[in-house]
Design an enzyme around this catalytic site. Structure first.
Site, PDB file in Angstrom:
ATOM      1  N   SER A  54      -5.400 -10.347 -17.786  1.00 19.17           N
ATOM      2  CA  SER A  54      -6.610  -9.844 -18.441  1.00 19.17           C
ATOM      3  C   SER A  54      -7.490 -11.004 -18.906  1.00 19.17           C
ATOM      4  O   SER A  54      -7.008 -12.103 -19.177  1.00 19.17           O
ATOM      5  CB  SER A  54      -6.237  -8.993 -19.654  1.00 19.17           C
TER       6      SER A  54
HETATM    7  N1  SAH Z   1      -0.543  -8.388 -20.044  1.00 19.10           N
HETATM    8  C1  SAH Z   1      -0.648  -8.881 -18.710  1.00 19.10           C
HETATM    9  C2  SAH Z   1      -1.628  -8.084 -17.891  1.00 19.10           C
HETATM   10  C3  SAH Z   1      -1.007  -7.593 -16.650  1.00 19.10           C
HETATM   11  S1  SAH Z   1      -1.921  -6.450 -15.711  1.00 19.10           S
HETATM   12  C4  SAH Z   1      -0.923 -10.363 -18.683  1.00 19.10           C
HETATM   13  O1  SAH Z   1      -1.098 -10.981 -19.734  1.00 19.10           O
HETATM   14  O2  SAH Z   1      -0.932 -10.930 -17.606  1.00 19.10           O
HETATM   15  C5  SAH Z   1      -1.034  -4.959 -16.034  1.00 19.10           C
HETATM   16  C6  SAH Z   1       0.393  -4.909 -15.621  1.00 19.10           C
HETATM   17  O3  SAH Z   1       0.866  -3.586 -15.892  1.00 19.10           O
HETATM   18  C7  SAH Z   1       0.683  -5.157 -14.145  1.00 19.10           C
HETATM   19  O4  SAH Z   1       1.561  -6.225 -14.027  1.00 19.10           O
HETATM   20  C8  SAH Z   1       1.311  -3.857 -13.663  1.00 19.10           C
HETATM   21  O5  SAH Z   1       2.339  -4.043 -12.699  1.00 19.10           O
HETATM   22  C9  SAH Z   1       1.873  -3.304 -14.955  1.00 19.10           C
HETATM   23  N2  SAH Z   1       2.159  -1.872 -14.962  1.00 19.10           N
HETATM   24  C10 SAH Z   1       1.439  -0.858 -14.410  1.00 19.10           C
HETATM   25  N3  SAH Z   1       2.064   0.325 -14.632  1.00 19.10           N
HETATM   26  C11 SAH Z   1       3.199   0.042 -15.339  1.00 19.10           C
HETATM   27  C12 SAH Z   1       4.263   0.833 -15.856  1.00 19.10           C
HETATM   28  N4  SAH Z   1       4.313   2.161 -15.714  1.00 19.10           N
HETATM   29  N5  SAH Z   1       5.238   0.197 -16.524  1.00 19.10           N
HETATM   30  C13 SAH Z   1       5.246  -1.154 -16.695  1.00 19.10           C
HETATM   31  N6  SAH Z   1       4.266  -1.943 -16.211  1.00 19.10           N
HETATM   32  C14 SAH Z   1       3.250  -1.359 -15.550  1.00 19.10           C
END
Ligand code: SAH
Length: 262
Positions: free
Chosen positions: A109
């Site tokens: 993000s």
């Molecule tokens: N907080 C992260 C942002 C990652 S983007 C950072 O600092 O990089 C969002 C993430 O949510 C992705 O990696 C995606 O695989 C995950 N995601 C999507 N659906 C999910 C679920 N049901 N359970 C766990 N993770 C999930």
């Protein structure tokens, strides 16, 4: 004869506000005296043994001029070397206010989004907070920042490749209070509940009941959520002794909350 499947219990909101002025109105730029402490300019970090503290300080100073008003979040952002969470080819962009690919179709993000979500989470709370839950570990950056805002962080990721990458990214920080879990975040993580705060980095059609159940009384949930066709908004839910109070804030664009693990 089999019983018809029982309907999931309906969430009963005590109150719902749209763009609550108290917590959600985009704030006018605030220039704080602390911003002057940071040197202006500064090149992107390059090469081995890079000193990224100056570019990171500039990133945080910009976020503060844009309205970040939490000193706890500011301090946490200053501590986490964002360039360690992105691919080496993207290192020059690590301190720009941009989301970047982290593999498997996912993104880290934007710093301003992380700052906004975490400022909402800690607003009015004493830092370090108690236990926090993050849905969507991704590369682990936000979990690392949350690690400086709370006693314990539980962060759950459904993609094994990213779960492993986050573990490797976080190793140099040696933060024993960050716990990475591989699983479907729809279910939250009951073993760590109740949580003082829950943050989701991926948006679904509704706030899963498990997240509401796992929120402590006095706790706050911050999550993107679809509120209409193609319309995602940031949602804040406060759990009060009387029930849940929901606030709909600004439009956002997060990756989808998916089901199952892969
Ligand atoms: N907080 C992260 C942002 C990652 S983007 C950072 O600092 O990089 C969002 C993430 O949510 C992705 O990696 C995606 O695989 C995950 N995601 C999507 N659906 C999910 C679920 N049901 N359970 C766990 N993770 C999930």
């Amino acid at each position: 004869m089999a019983e018809p499947p029982s309907k999931p219990p309906e969430k009963k909101w005590l109150a719902t506000s749209v763009r609550s002025a108290a917590i959600g109105t985009p704030r006018a730029p605030v220039v704080r005296p602390q911003a002057k402490l940071y040197a202006p300019g500064g090149a992107a970090p390059t090469g081995a043994g890079l000193d990224s503290s100056r570019v990171r300080a500039n990133m945080v100073a910009r976020l503060m001029t844009q309205g970040l008003d939490s000193e706890a979040v500011r301090d946490a952002l200053l501590k986490v070397e964002r360039h360690r969470f992105v691919d080496s080819a993207l290192i020059n962009q690590a301190y720009e206010d941009t989301s970047l690919p982290i593999g498997l179709g996912q993104t880290i993000s934007k710093p301003s989004v992380v700052a906004r979500m975490l400022a909402l989470l800690v607003a009015g709370q004493t830092v370090p907070m108690g236990r926090l839950l993050e849905i969507g570990t991704g590369c682990g950056y936000q979990a690392a920042v949350m690690g400086y805002l709370s006693k314990e962080v539980y962060s759950i990721e459904r993609l094994k490749g990213l779960h492993d990458r986050a573990r490797a990214n976080l190793r140099p920080f040696q933060r024993p209070n960050i716990h990475l879990i591989m699983g479907d975040g729809h279910l939250g993580y009951p073993a760590g509940a109740p949580y003082a705060g829950i943050v989701a980095a991926a948006g679904g059609d509704a706030i899963p009941q498990a997240w509401l159940d796992q929120l402590a009384i006095g706790g706050r949930l911050v999550a993107p959520c679809q509120i209409g066709p193609g319309q995602q908004r940031l949602i804040v839910v406060d759990r009060t002794p009387e029930g849940y109070v929901k606030h709909e804030l600004e439009a956002v664009l997060f990756v989808p909350l998916k089901s199952g693990v892969a």
